[in-house]
Design an enzyme around this catalytic site. Structure first.
Site, mmCIF file in Angstrom:
data_model
loop_
_atom_site.group_PDB
_atom_site.id
_atom_site.type_symbol
_atom_site.label_atom_id
_atom_site.label_comp_id
_atom_site.label_asym_id
_atom_site.label_seq_id
_atom_site.Cartn_x
_atom_site.Cartn_y
_atom_site.Cartn_z
ATOM 1 N N GLY A 1 0.798 -1.266 -0.114
ATOM 2 C CA GLY A 1 -0.041 -0.044 -0.028
ATOM 3 C C GLY A 1 0.685 1.251 -0.083
ATOM 4 C CD GLU A 2 6.058 1.479 2.243
ATOM 5 O OE1 GLU A 2 6.952 1.437 1.318
ATOM 6 O OE2 GLU A 2 6.199 1.118 3.547
ATOM 7 N NE ARG B 1 -16.218 18.944 6.072
ATOM 8 C CZ ARG B 1 -16.704 17.842 5.333
ATOM 9 N NH1 ARG B 1 -18.002 17.833 5.463
ATOM 10 N NH2 ARG B 1 -16.296 16.717 5.135
ATOM 11 C CD GLN B 2 -11.027 16.791 11.524
ATOM 12 O OE1 GLN B 2 -10.506 16.714 12.673
ATOM 13 N NE2 GLN B 2 -11.309 15.899 10.536
ATOM 14 C CE LYS C 1 -25.559 25.329 8.909
ATOM 15 N NZ LYS C 1 -24.948 24.899 7.822
ATOM 16 C CG ASP D 1 -22.738 26.044 2.107
ATOM 17 O OD1 ASP D 1 -21.512 26.667 2.783
ATOM 18 O OD2 ASP D 1 -23.160 25.500 2.948
ATOM 19 C CB THR E 1 -24.507 14.009 4.261
ATOM 20 O OG1 THR E 1 -24.737 15.267 5.017
ATOM 21 C CG2 THR E 1 -23.250 13.517 4.432
#
Length: 352
Positions: free
Chosen positions: A72-73, A130-131, A227, A253, A258
């Site tokens: 997977g590298e 978003r973090q 909201k 936005d 989602t």
């Protein structure tokens, strides 16, 4: 010497040609004036967008070998010399996000070790955007962590688009060019030539300033949705602040994940008397139940860009995709030529 004459330099100052580079030597200084070279390469996240950017620039994508080892590298190797080049690496934060982030870091490191003159990470949708703050105790600020590791890997500059929060630019100690698709959406709405009055809708109070700018661009009234979020990826509209009755509401936005916010907002706007509901979002992530929600929603048309690839086989009929390749190409051209980037947007690329 066909002319029979010999061209001589002043004593102690000779000029010679070497690989297309002028080198002037003197007793105490050496002046070097190389011809700049731009190399545009793409990671595996959004090669379609990278190719469109190359077409706008009138160049070919640079050759780069990317593959995965059996465990997977990620492996990366540039197929030709990039020594002294101004290298732009296009990589966006689409699924699988972590794999594409590691791939970008390895591409940056490979370019640095190959003696690239300057390395610019072109990240249309920024990783972990978003973090960007601690909303609860014991959370990570992952957007800051990504900024740190991009700089550690060797990036000299970052070019991104419609950050979730503009303050994320402060996570970097290197230049950050922040592009926005808002003028692109505004032009799209104006080109519709709608006869009905318009309302520019902010999906929450945090984006009211941006929605106010958008309202000016399309010539509509500003409306704000209040909201609450009971859980992650869930949204409930409690109040429509402003008048949408008899108007075409245009929500704007930065992302559609989602689609909970957009769908709830569209329903509230229709209930408040909006004739139609259009929506614009730069990054169409479309995760989880987003596709089904949008297809069955009150949204008459949703416009997104190709900062993240959108699968045309699953795209609902009421979704349209615009390309930001022209914006990114012009930005890359200005960065390469050391021209103003903000001039592309008349100084309005910082809309937060």
């Amino acid at each position: 010497m066909e002319s029979g004459t010999i061209e001589q330099a002043l004593p102690g100052l000779e000029r010679r040609q070497s690989s297309g580079t002028d080198i002037v030597t003197g007793s105490s200084v050496i002046g070097l004036s190389p011809q700049k070279r731009l190399t545009l390469v793409s990671g595996s996240s959004n090669p379609g967008l990278a190719q469109k950017i190359a077409d706008h620039l009138g160049c070919e994508l640079g050759g780069v070998t990317l593959k995965r080892f059996a465990n997977g590298e990620t492996y990366c190797r540039y197929e030709s010399s990039i020594r002294g080049d101004d290298v732009f690496i296009v990589q966006t934060a689409c699924d699988p996000v972590d794999t594409h982030l590691i791939e970008l870091l390895i591409m940056i490191d490979a370019a640095r070790l190959a003696s690239a003159k300057r390395i610019t990470a072109v990240v249309p949708w920024y990783f972990y955007a978003r973090q960007d703050k601690k909303s609860r105790p014991r959370e990570a600020i992952a957007a800051r962590l990504v900024a740190d590791i991009l700089q550690t890997a060797g990036a000299d500059r970052v070019l991104t688009m419609d950050l979730h929060a503009g303050q994320a630019q402060g996570f970097f100690k290197i230049p950050v060019d922040h592009m926005t698709a808002v003028p692109l959406f505004a032009q799209y709405v104006r080109d519709l030539n709608l006869e009905e009055p318009l309302a520019a809708v902010s999906p929450d109070t945090g984006r009211a300033k941006l929605a106010g700018k958008f309202a000016e661009m399309i010539g509509g009234e500003l409306v704000i949705l209040n909201k609450v979020r009971p859980e992650h990826n869930e949204a409930k509209v409690t109040t429509v602040i402003g008048d949408v009755e008899g108007r075409v509401a245009v929500m704007s936005d930065d992302i559609v994940d989602t689609a909970g916010t957009l769908v709830a907002g569209a329903a509230a706007l229709k209930e408040a008397g909006a004739l139609k509901v259009y929506a614009c979002a730069t990054h169409g992530l479309f995760n989880g139940p987003a596709i089904e929600r949008i297809a069955a929603s009150e949204i008459d048309r949703l416009v997104v860009t190709d900062t993240v690839p959108v699968d045309p086989r699953t795209k609902p009929d009421n979704v349209e995709v615009l390309s930001v390749a022209g914006i990114l190409a012009e930005t890359i051209r200005n960065v390469f030529s050391d021209d103003s980037v903000s001039a592309i947007f008349a100084g309005e690329n910082q809309l937060f």
